[in-house]
Every structure is written in structure tokens, then in C-alpha cells.
Motif scaffolding. Structure first.
Motif, PDB file in Angstrom:
ATOM      1  N   ASP A  45       7.620  -4.586  -1.356  1.00 60.61           N
ATOM      2  CA  ASP A  45       7.948  -3.101  -0.759  1.00 60.61           C
ATOM      3  C   ASP A  45       6.608  -2.123  -0.750  1.00 60.61           C
ATOM      4  OD1 ASP A  45      10.440  -4.350  -0.789  1.00 60.61           O
ATOM      5  OD2 ASP A  45      11.233  -3.176  -2.573  1.00 60.61           O
ATOM      6  N   ILE A  46       6.566  -1.546   0.119  1.00 57.08           N
ATOM      7  CA  ILE A  46       5.378  -0.392   0.242  1.00 57.08           C
ATOM      8  C   ILE A  46       5.818   0.906   0.294  1.00 57.08           C
ATOM      9  CG2 ILE A  46       3.253  -0.210   1.450  1.00 57.08           C
ATOM     10  CD1 ILE A  46       3.667  -2.878   2.836  1.00 57.08           C
ATOM     11  N   MET A  52      -0.865   8.294   1.965  1.00 57.53           N
ATOM     12  CA  MET A  52      -1.247   7.325   1.172  1.00 57.53           C
ATOM     13  C   MET A  52      -0.145   6.245   0.776  1.00 57.53           C
ATOM     14  SD  MET A  52      -3.973   8.968  -1.359  1.00 57.53           S
ATOM     15  CE  MET A  52      -3.108   8.322  -2.743  1.00 57.53           C
ATOM     16  N   VAL A  53      -0.551   5.311   0.562  1.00 54.11           N
ATOM     17  CA  VAL A  53       0.286   4.270  -0.208  1.00 54.11           C
ATOM     18  C   VAL A  53       0.458   4.372  -1.623  1.00 54.11           C
ATOM     19  CG1 VAL A  53       0.897   1.507  -0.781  1.00 54.11           C
ATOM     20  CG2 VAL A  53      -0.318   2.331   1.501  1.00 54.11           C
ATOM     21  N   VAL A  54       1.635   4.740  -2.233  1.00 51.97           N
ATOM     22  CA  VAL A  54       1.796   5.197  -3.483  1.00 51.97           C
ATOM     23  C   VAL A  54       2.477   3.993  -4.357  1.00 51.97           C
ATOM     24  CG1 VAL A  54       1.519   7.448  -2.855  1.00 51.97           C
ATOM     25  CG2 VAL A  54       3.947   6.502  -3.156  1.00 51.97           C
ATOM     26  N   GLY A  55       3.155   3.220  -3.821  1.00 52.96           N
ATOM     27  CA  GLY A  55       3.697   2.265  -4.644  1.00 52.96           C
ATOM     28  C   GLY A  55       3.707   0.889  -3.768  1.00 52.96           C
ATOM     29  N   LEU A  56       3.885  -0.146  -4.642  1.00 57.46           N
ATOM     30  CA  LEU A  56       3.676  -1.588  -3.958  1.00 57.46           C
ATOM     31  C   LEU A  56       4.501  -2.318  -5.115  1.00 57.46           C
ATOM     32  CD1 LEU A  56       1.989  -2.577  -1.585  1.00 57.46           C
ATOM     33  CD2 LEU A  56       0.289  -3.140  -3.104  1.00 57.46           C
ATOM     34  N   GLY A  57       5.229  -3.139  -4.520  1.00 57.80           N
ATOM     35  CA  GLY A  57       6.234  -4.197  -5.583  1.00 57.80           C
ATOM     36  C   GLY A  57       7.524  -4.341  -5.086  1.00 57.80           C
ATOM     37  N   ILE A 368      -4.168  -3.369   1.658  1.00 59.98           N
ATOM     38  CA  ILE A 368      -2.919  -2.582   1.302  1.00 59.98           C
ATOM     39  C   ILE A 368      -2.733  -2.738  -0.089  1.00 59.98           C
ATOM     40  CG2 ILE A 368      -0.360  -2.876   1.604  1.00 59.98           C
ATOM     41  CD1 ILE A 368      -1.724  -2.606   4.283  1.00 59.98           C
ATOM     42  N   LYS A 369      -3.087  -1.379  -0.801  1.00 60.40           N
ATOM     43  CA  LYS A 369      -2.976  -1.306  -2.305  1.00 60.40           C
ATOM     44  C   LYS A 369      -2.628  -0.008  -2.566  1.00 60.40           C
ATOM     45  CE  LYS A 369      -7.818  -0.693  -2.608  1.00 60.40           C
ATOM     46  NZ  LYS A 369      -9.212  -1.125  -3.062  1.00 60.40           N
ATOM     47  N   VAL A 370      -2.182   0.564  -3.711  1.00 57.63           N
ATOM     48  CA  VAL A 370      -1.840   1.597  -4.097  1.00 57.63           C
ATOM     49  C   VAL A 370      -3.051   2.667  -4.206  1.00 57.63           C
ATOM     50  CG1 VAL A 370      -1.178   3.233  -6.083  1.00 57.63           C
ATOM     51  CG2 VAL A 370       0.084   0.929  -5.898  1.00 57.63           C
ATOM     52  N   GLY A 371      -3.089   3.868  -3.682  1.00 59.19           N
ATOM     53  CA  GLY A 371      -4.154   4.595  -3.486  1.00 59.19           C
ATOM     54  C   GLY A 371      -4.809   4.323  -2.038  1.00 59.19           C
ATOM     55  N   ALA A 372      -4.374   3.369  -1.272  1.00 58.28           N
ATOM     56  CA  ALA A 372      -5.068   3.300  -0.071  1.00 58.28           C
ATOM     57  C   ALA A 372      -4.472   4.252   1.008  1.00 58.28           C
ATOM     58  CB  ALA A 372      -4.705   1.842   0.199  1.00 58.28           C
ATOM     59  N   GLU A 373      -5.252   4.330   1.913  1.00 58.05           N
ATOM     60  CA  GLU A 373      -4.930   5.341   3.027  1.00 58.05           C
ATOM     61  C   GLU A 373      -3.908   4.565   3.964  1.00 58.05           C
ATOM     62  OE1 GLU A 373      -8.236   6.259   5.406  1.00 58.05           O
ATOM     63  OE2 GLU A 373      -7.112   5.347   7.396  1.00 58.05           O
ATOM     64  N   ALA A 374      -2.768   5.301   4.254  1.00 58.43           N
ATOM     65  CA  ALA A 374      -1.562   4.509   5.111  1.00 58.43           C
ATOM     66  C   ALA A 374      -2.068   4.175   6.456  1.00 58.43           C
ATOM     67  CB  ALA A 374      -0.272   5.110   4.539  1.00 58.43           C
ATOM     68  N   SER A 375      -2.940   3.403   6.698  1.00 62.55           N
ATOM     69  CA  SER A 375      -3.341   3.155   8.104  1.00 62.55           C
ATOM     70  C   SER A 375      -2.874   1.824   8.217  1.00 62.55           C
ATOM     71  CB  SER A 375      -4.832   3.329   8.355  1.00 62.55           C
ATOM     72  OG  SER A 375      -5.172   4.740   8.354  1.00 62.55           O
ATOM     73  N   LEU A 376      -1.875   1.516   8.684  1.00 63.28           N
ATOM     74  CA  LEU A 376      -1.320  -0.077   8.550  1.00 63.28           C
ATOM     75  C   LEU A 376      -0.131  -0.292   9.844  1.00 63.28           C
ATOM     76  CD1 LEU A 376       1.833   0.400   7.037  1.00 63.28           C
ATOM     77  CD2 LEU A 376       0.177   0.587   5.152  1.00 63.28           C
TER      78      LEU A 376
END
Lengths: 420, 471
Positions: A45-46, A52-57, A368-376
Motif C-alpha cells: 500500500d502507498i 509526499m509519500v508518507v506510508g508504505l507497507g 517509491i519510498k517514505v519521504g519521496a515526492e509523490a510523482s508517480l
């Protein structure tokens, strides 16, 4: 200065507003495809808040006021990066008024700042964005001299598009350089040597130059100023070069001159891959090219990317073919064909996302990681497969329309065809 | 005899304007003397001998819109013999396991400049546009083809077995195109598709007016139209004179004097007689409509519009007039007339029950035309259409064959058709798929597993290093 401040404040306010308005998004069950070696069966899940990407898991909880998109195993990649386009500076190729990629003005070569001409409202920008391209290196083309000018990194957003105003100084050697220098590739090298010597002399003697007591230089004052960061090793020299011997020559030259290089083109790069790797010089090219279009690309082959990668060269891609501006998003087709010709999949993804992010200094983008800019981008299928399409495009957390002028035209005529 | 007759029909107008096959009253002795040189530059291609071949259990895209899974294909003496389950192995046959592989007809590119704009693309090699006058129907692309162009073998590795080589689009009438088999040959005659009709390349829009705007014209689109019409007026007169002469000869009038030959007019007359197919470079919908009016004014059929970026806007008109639309999957933006591209163009033409064709016009894309089809198909399906690979592959097989007048020989894997066959290691439209083997007329011309045996052009020998070939 006041104006500049006002603009900056205005932009800052705008981005605050858009951040506040952007709903949180949870993309569930995505297959993350970002250039890292990952388990293809692992879904994640993203969670995106603001930009920002704030959660991943797995099993992330749904945000209070947010949207939930179930990817159902579809891939999510960083938005794609094409390392050689003229997006925003070339609207219609044959309409000169809409093309700002070069000038015939001989006083403006190295000092041509391509971001000055960039138009984020270009139809080509919106079109490529709707098809998954979010970032690009915009390269000027040659006009009057061997220096084309300063390349810029942009993201294909409505606002805040220019990420790196001056990302590289572009110069052409080889056959193009020869044409510009009067008919010899050696003359192009001589012009480059002279320009850098002049820039060094100028940088140490600005005052005497201003007094008019310095010797004549080969370039205008602004062109020399533009080259000073190159000789100070603050700005890479992006050299367009194809032939193996030309590549070797420019690698030696850069070492003597103590300048930082990026090579672009490198049709015969595979023949000198070890030397490029040893010099730690990254390269930009279209891996789909395999034909001897000129005498300097006699060695062009479909597995150039594989060989360069195996030698340890950091690669970035452009493409596809000559449609690298209006169809810049098809850099993914070029990348896919590189995989078909032996390049590892995750390296192909790096070449169109994280490698340019590292080389041009975009810390938030490319993975794609926590703290990355949400350009996806959420894709309908494998992003390197030609039959896939984007289902969701985010740049800096903002969702962009999948519509374009092309889909508007399509819809108009589709409804006429089906109502007849 | 039928072959000879066909060939004469194709070429008769070239030398004398006589149509031997149609004029049955012509005596043999007259025919011999008049027609001695009536088929200049004729094909010398011979079907190579090859063993019978059976491919077992492949996924077959037949080329006619159908798909057949887990099916056997047999070909022998250059022709498809059978398609079905558990077919008998012919004596002495090569047997291949096709499980997991896909078979398609040989890919046909109806718009290529291989040989006329070969690589390296140096000015010494630039032989595709006779930019000396806007009206050069007299030139033949085959006279510019360099058979050693290293592009041919790369296209073959991408499954292309037949290509129409066209002159460029600088001129209103660019000259005659030629259909080639993608086989190694020292001469162009050795590549010419036997008995294939010639084509005439015409061009609308920006290119002619840009090239001639400051060289005496045409300088506008209305100038383009005036240029075509003036040429067709002359052609109609020429056609009349020659037809009268032929009638006189046929009725035994020994005093009839042959009008003088004119190469320009011979080509245009070939169109008026229906023997030469018009392949018309034309981007904009309104210009296509004008060209259709023009063809009606002078009584000829347009076979196909090429680079028809706006074909979707007039798809029913094209279908009604039996004109194929030859398009790219996605090229746009390089010219104003290429601004209104939609990725669903081919699919919308199909929706209007028209004849859609995907072409390359490009030496990179010709190596992967099924990928181009895949993109166009996927874009259409995304908007809710339900096209299958079996339907979409017709855009580079049977529909392409139709536009070349070769539907009876290539474009489908049906009994009696030429055994032009491609074995792919997966769905041919995938970016990861490659052609494993390519047969032309039943002969294995490319084998990815046996690179030493694959043909390489003279140009490639020793050019990177004395011992090695260009890869």
C-alpha cells in the motif's frame, strides 16, 4: 528583486493552497516498480499526504478524508523521466514561431538558457503527462556554435515546473561538431579547448576585461560566464558524441581539463564501455537505435545498453527514435526494447527514473519510498510494455487528468461514428 | 502462361501502351515485335527450393481476423498447404515444436524508404525525392534502391517479408513505388515481387508547397490542386491518343502511327487504366476529401491515403470509397498537418468498416511493426473498444496486402497462399517478443538461433574491424 520576491511568495502561497486541497490518497495492493530489485509478487500500500509519500507497507489504514484506490496488483512506478527532449520549447516542429530550441544568433551559444523558453502549457507537455511522463531534461539544440546552451530539468506540472534551471552545458562534437566548426571534428575540439581556456582566463580577469584591456576571446561575455561553472566543476559538460574514438578523446580531454562530463548519443559506447565506466561518466542515449545512420554510428547495436551497463556505466534513456519530444513518454518503449535485448529490467527502470534523479540532483524523485515526492504513475500493466497505459498520474501529489487534446478529438469523432 | 500474361498486363503500358492480355485480337507476330521490351526491369526473383515444414501447436494469428490456438501449420514448395490439428508430416519435412510460440503471416510494410534512403543516411545515398519539379511521375523508386542497405536485414529480423518502397513526398507526383520481397539480392530485380502492380506516390499538403513555394510553385494547397489537375488533363489526352492507336492496331489498321512515348504520361495513364495503384500521402481530412473529388473528376481510384493522421475524421467517407487509411500508431506534432493525431486512429477506421493499415515510414519502427499495432490496439481498448490481436494484426498483414493488390498471395496463412511466415517467441505485439524464424515463400530467411547463417549486407563486412561484421 521586489518582483522576484513577489513571484516567489506567490508561488509558495499557491503551492500551500494546492497542498491543502490535495486529498490524501491510499493506493492499496500496488506492485512497486521503481528500479530496485524487488519481489514481483510482493504487493504494497502507498499512502500519499499532500505532495509526499508518507506510508508504505501492507494493511495501511484508510485516511479520514482520503481516496482509496485498489491497484489490485497493478504496478506503480515513479513518473517517467526522458533525458533528452524539447518539451515545452517545441510545439509544432515545422512552425518556427513555436520552436525555441536553438538560435542562429552567434552571440548566444553557451548562454542560451533553455528554461527561459519553457512553456508548461504546451499541448505536448499535457499529452506526455497523461501518458506517464512526469520529468525531463530539456536540451537545447545547436545553432551558431558547438555550444547549444544550458539544459534544464523540468517536471511536467502546471506550476513550479523548472526544477533545475541549469543542469548541464550542452556541446556537440563528432560529425555535428565538425559541421559547426567548419568541417573537421578536430576543429570542434579546438573550439572547445579555446572556449574553456578563454573562460578560465576571463574568470580570473573580469575587471581587466571590463576595462577593455584583455585580449579578444572566442565567445561573447555571456557565453564565457555560462562556461565558468563548467571549468569550476560545478556544472557538467554534456557532450554529444557517437564514435568510439571521439568518446575516448573527450574522456581524455575532460580528465586534463578537470571537468565533469555527461555523454549523450554514444552509439559506439559499447566499444569503449570500460573506459566510460572507469571515468565514472554517465551516458544518455536511445537504446532502440541499432542502425548505422552515419559514419560515426557504424557500430550502433541493439544491445548497447546491456554492454554499457555490464561494464558499470550509469545509463539514462531518451526516445523513442526521433519522436523524443511529442512522444517523449515512449522512452518506456525504448527501455522495454533494451530489456528485450538483454538489459536487466530494474536497470531499465532506473534509466528512466532514479538514475537521472541522482545525476541531476532531485532527491525526492525517482524512487517509491517514505519521504519521496509523490510523482508517480499507476499503470494498467507493466510500465515497459507497449500495451500498458497509465490509470493515475500524480506530480508532487497533484493528480493530473488522463485527458488530452488528443482524447478530446477522439471522443468527438467517436461519438459521431457511433451515433450515425 | 497465366504468369506471363499477368506480367505483360502489369508492364505493357510501360513500353508501348499496348495491353496484350486485353487485346485478344492482336496476332502473335505483332505481339512479339511490339512487346519485346514491354516488361523492362522485370522481376528475376525465383522461389528458392526448401524442404516441407510443419510447425506444431502454435498460436496462429491467421491474418484474416481469426485466431487459432494450438494449431499446426504445414507449408511446402513455397505455399501454405494446411492449417489444422494433428496434421500429417509430409515426407522429408522439417518439424518444429511451436508450443508457446505464435505464428503470423509475414509482416508487410506498405510505406518504406529502405534502399532509396538507406543507411548511412549520407547525401550520396539520398535517392528518394526527385526534387527538380513538382511533377515527376516518370521516376521509378526501384531505380534508386540500393540492395545493400543494411536496413533490409534488420527489417527481416522484425518479421517484415514484403515492403513497398515509395519515393518521398516532396513532389505532387513523386514517381512509381515498387513492392519488394525482403530477400538478399545484388540487383533490385532480384527483390521485385513478381507480377506486383506498380504504385504512384502522390503527396498532399505541406511538403510540396514548402519545397516549391519559392521555386515557381505550387506555393499553396490550391496550387497543389491545380498542379494535379493540370497533369491529369494532359494524362487524359495522352490516354485517349494511345487508346485510339491501340484500337486501330487491333482492328488491323497497318497505317496507324504510334503516338510518341512520354514516361510521365505513361505512369499517369497506368493509373487511369487501373493498372497502377495510387498511394497518396495526405494528412488532413479536408484534403483527403478534395483528393477523392479529384479522382472522380478524372476517373481513377485512390488505393490508400498514407500518413492519414486525420483519417478518423472522414473514416466513413474512406470506407465508402474503398480507400485504405495507412497510419502511424502515434506520430504527431512535427508538422501542423500532423497536429490532430489520435492514438485510436486505426481502430476508428476499423469501427467505420474501413481498411486500416499501420505503416512504418521509418527504419527503426519497421523492425517492430507489431509493437506499433499493439499500441494502437491498446489505446482503442482503453476507450472501451474490444479489439483482439487477431483483428489488429490485419493492419500489417491482410489489409496491407489488399492495398498492394496482392491479397491473393500474401497477408493470410491460408491454403495456397505464399508461405511467408513468422514464428514469434510470444505475442508479437509485446515489447519483449522477437521473431525467432522468418520464412519467405517457404524458405527460411532468418533464424535467430543461427546468427552465422543469417544474411548480412556487403556494407557490414569488415567495417568495424577487418575480421568482424557490423552486428
Amino acid at each position: 528583486m521586489t518582483n522576484l520576491l513577489k513571484t516567489t511568495l506567490f508561488v509558495a502561497l499557491l503551492s500551500l493552497v494546492s497542498m491543502a486541497n490535495a486529498a490524501d490518497i491510499l493506493i492499496k495492493n500496488a506492485r512497486i516498480v521503481d528500479g530496485q530489485l524487488r519481489d514481483a509478487n510482493q504487493l504494497s500500500d502507498i499512502l500519499i499526504k499532500g505532495s509526499m509519500v508518507v506510508g508504505l507497507g501492507t494493511g495501511l489504514s484508510t485516511p479520514a478524508n482520503g481516496r482509496v484506490i485498489d491497484a489490485q496488483g497493478r504496478p506503480v512506478s515513479a513518473g517517467l523521466f526522458n533525458a533528452d527532449t524539447q518539451l515545452g520549447v517545441r510545439e509544432v516542429g515545422s512552425v518556427a514561431d513555436t520552436v525555441d530550441s536553438s538560435t542562429s544568433n552567434e552571440h548566444i551559444t553557451a548562454s542560451l538558457q533553455i528554461s527561459d523558453a519553457y512553456n508548461p502549457s504546451s499541448v505536448a507537455v499535457a499529452y506526455n503527462r497523461s501518458l506517464g511522463l512526469t520529468h525531463s531534461l530539456i536540451q537545447p539544440s545547436n545553432g551558431a556554435g558547438i555550444f547549444a546552451g544550458k539544459a534544464s530539468v523540468v517536471r511536467l506540472s502546471d506550476t513550479g515546473a523548472i526544477l533545475v534551471d541549469t543542469a548541464a552545458m550542452v556541446v556537440s562534437l563528432g560529425e555535428a561538431g565538425s559541421d559547426l566548426a567548419g568541417g573537421s571534428r578536430a576543429a570542434a575540439m579546438a573550439m572547445l579547448r579555446e572556449a574553456l581556456e578563454d573562460a578560465r582566463d576571463y574568470s580570473k580577469n573580469r575587471e581587466s576585461f571590463a576595462r577593455g584591456s584583455r585580449r579578444d576571446y572566442s565567445l561573447s561575455r555571456h557565453d564565457l560566464e555560462a562556461l565558468v561553472p563548467v571549468i569550476m566543476r560545478q556544472l557538467p559538460l554534456l557532450v554529444r558524441v557517437e564514435r568510439a574514438s571521439d568518446i575516448e578523446r573527450v574522456l581524455d580531454f575532460a580528465e586534463q581539463q578537470k571537468i565533469t562530463l555527461i555523454l549523450s548519443g554514444v552509439g559506439e559506447g559499447w566499444r569503449v564501455a570500460d573506459k566510460i565506466a572507469k571515468a565514472k561518466v554517465p551516458v544518455i542515449f536511445d537504446p532502440i537505435n541499432n542502425l548505422p545512420a552515419s559514419y560515426e554510428t557504424l557500430g550502433m547495436r541493439a544491445d548497447n545498453a546491456k554492454i554499457l551497463h555490464e561494464a558499470g556505466v550509469k545509463i539514462m534513456f531518451t526516445g523513442m527514435g526521433w519522436q523524443n519530444t511529442h512522444n517523449a513518454y515512449l522512452v518506456r518503449q525504448s527501455a522495454g526494447n533494451a530489456v528485450a535485448n538483454g538489459l536487466p529490467y530494474h536497470v531499465a527502470m532506473q534509466a528512466i527514473t532514479s538514475n537521472p534523479a541522482q545525476i541531476f540532483g532531485l532527491p525526492g524523485y525517482g524512487e517509491i519510498k517514505v519521504g519521496a515526492e509523490a510523482s508517480l504513475v499507476l499503470w494498467s500493466g507493466d510500465p515497459l510494455e507497449v500495451m500498458s497505459n497509465p490509470d493515475l498520474v500524480l506530480i508532487d501529489g497533484k493528480e493530473y487528468s488522463l485527458e488530452s487534446r488528443a482524447t478530446r478529438l477522439r471522443d468527438r469523432y467517436y461519438s459521431r461514428l457511433t451515433s450515425d | 502462361m497465366r504468369t506471363r500474361c499477368l506480367r505483360l498486363l502489369t508492364y505493357a503500358f510501360v513500353a508501348t501502351g499496348l495491353s496484350a492480355c486485353a487485346s485478344t485480337s492482336l496476332s502473335d507476330s505483332q505481339a512479339t515485335s511490339e512487346l519485346e521490351n514491354s516488361a523492362p526491369f522485370a522481376s528475376t526473383y525465383q522461389t528458392p527450393s526448401s524442404p516441407p515444414t510443419i510447425i506444431r501447436g502454435a498460436t496462429i494469428l491467421v491474418g484474416n481476423g481469426e485466431r487459432s490456438d494450438n494449431t499446426d501449420l504445414v507449408f511446402e514448395q513455397g505455399k501454405i498447404v494446411a492449417l489444422g490439428d494433428n496434421l500429417k508430416v509430409p515426407a522429408g519435412a522439417v518439424e518444429l515444436n511451436g508450443k508457446g510460440y505464435w505464428l503470423t503471416p509475414g509482416i508487410i510494410d506498405v510505406h518504406s524508404h529502405m534502399g532509396v534512403y538507406p543507411n548511412p543516411s549520407i547525401s550520396s545515398h539520398a535517392d528518394g525525392n526527385e526534387i527538380v519539379s513538382p511533377t515527376t511521375a516518370k521516376v521509378w523508386a526501384e531505380h534508386s534502391v540500393w540492395p545493400q542497405d543494411p536496413n533490409f536485414e534488420k527489417a527481416l529480423a522484425g518479421g517484415v517479408t514484403t515492403a513497398q518502397i515509395l519515393p518521398g513526398s516532396a513532389n505532387l507526383f513523386g514517381g512509381r513505388g515498387v513492392v519488394l520481397k525482403n530477400v538478399p539480392s545484388i540487383t533490385v530485380m532480384g527483390m521485385k515481387f513478381p507480377d506486383a502492380p506498380h504504385s504512384l506516390k502522390m503527396a498532399c499538403g505541406e511538403n510540396p508547397k514548402r519545397v516549391y513555394g519559392e521555386k515557381g510553385g505550387p506555393g499553396t494547397r490550391m496550387g497543389n490542386m491545380a498542379g494535379y489537375r493540370a497533369a491529369w488533363i494532359s494524362a487524359a489526352e495522352y490516354h485517349k491518343k494511345w487508346t485510339e492507336y491501340e484500337k486501330a492496331v487491333a482492328s488491323g489498321d497497318k497505317s496507324a502511327e504510334a503516338p510518341s512515348r512520354d514516361l510521365e504520361m505513361e505512369t499517369l495513364r497506368g493509373v487511369l487504366k487501373g493498372e497502377i495503384k495510387v498511394h497518396n500521402h495526405c494528412y488532413r481530412a479536408d484534403e483527403m476529401a478534395n483528393m477523392i473529388e479529384l479522382s472522380k473528376e478524372f476517373g481513377y481510384q485512390i488505393t490508400a491515403f498514407h500518413h492519414a493522421v486525420e483519417a478518423y475524421k472522414v473514416a466513413p467517407l474512406l470506407a465508402k470509397n474503398d480507400i485504405c487509411a495507412v497510419v502511424w500508431a502515434d506520430w504527431w506534432g512535427f508538422k501542423q498537418e500532423a497536429f490532430d493525431m489520435v492514438r485510436e486512429n486505426a481502430a476508428l477506421i476499423e469501427l467505420a468498416k474501413g481498411c486500416a493499415i499501420i505503416h512504418s515510414d521509418d527504419e527503426i519502427q519497421i523492425q517492430r511493426l507489431p509493437q506499433e499495432v499493439g499500441k494502437a490496439m491498446a489505446a482503442a481498448n482503453r476507450m472501451g473498444m474490444q479489439l483482439t490481436p487477431a483483428q489488429a494484426i490485419t493492419w500489417i498483414t491482410s489489409n496491407a496486402a489488399k492495398s498492394l493488390g496482392l491479397s491473393d498471395r500474401i497477408g493470410t496463412l491460408a491454403k495456397g497462399m505464399n508461405a511467408d511466415v513468422v514464428l514469434w517467441n510470444g505475442n508479437p505485439m509485446s515489447v519483449y517478443t522477437k521473431a525467432e524464424k522468418v520464412w519467405i515463400d517457404g524458405a527460411l530467411m532468418f533464424d535467430r538461433s543461427n546468427p552465422e547463417k543469417n544474411h548480412t549486407s556487403d556494407f557490414n563486412l569488415g567495417i568495424i574491424s577487418p575480421e568482424g561484421d557490423r552486428p
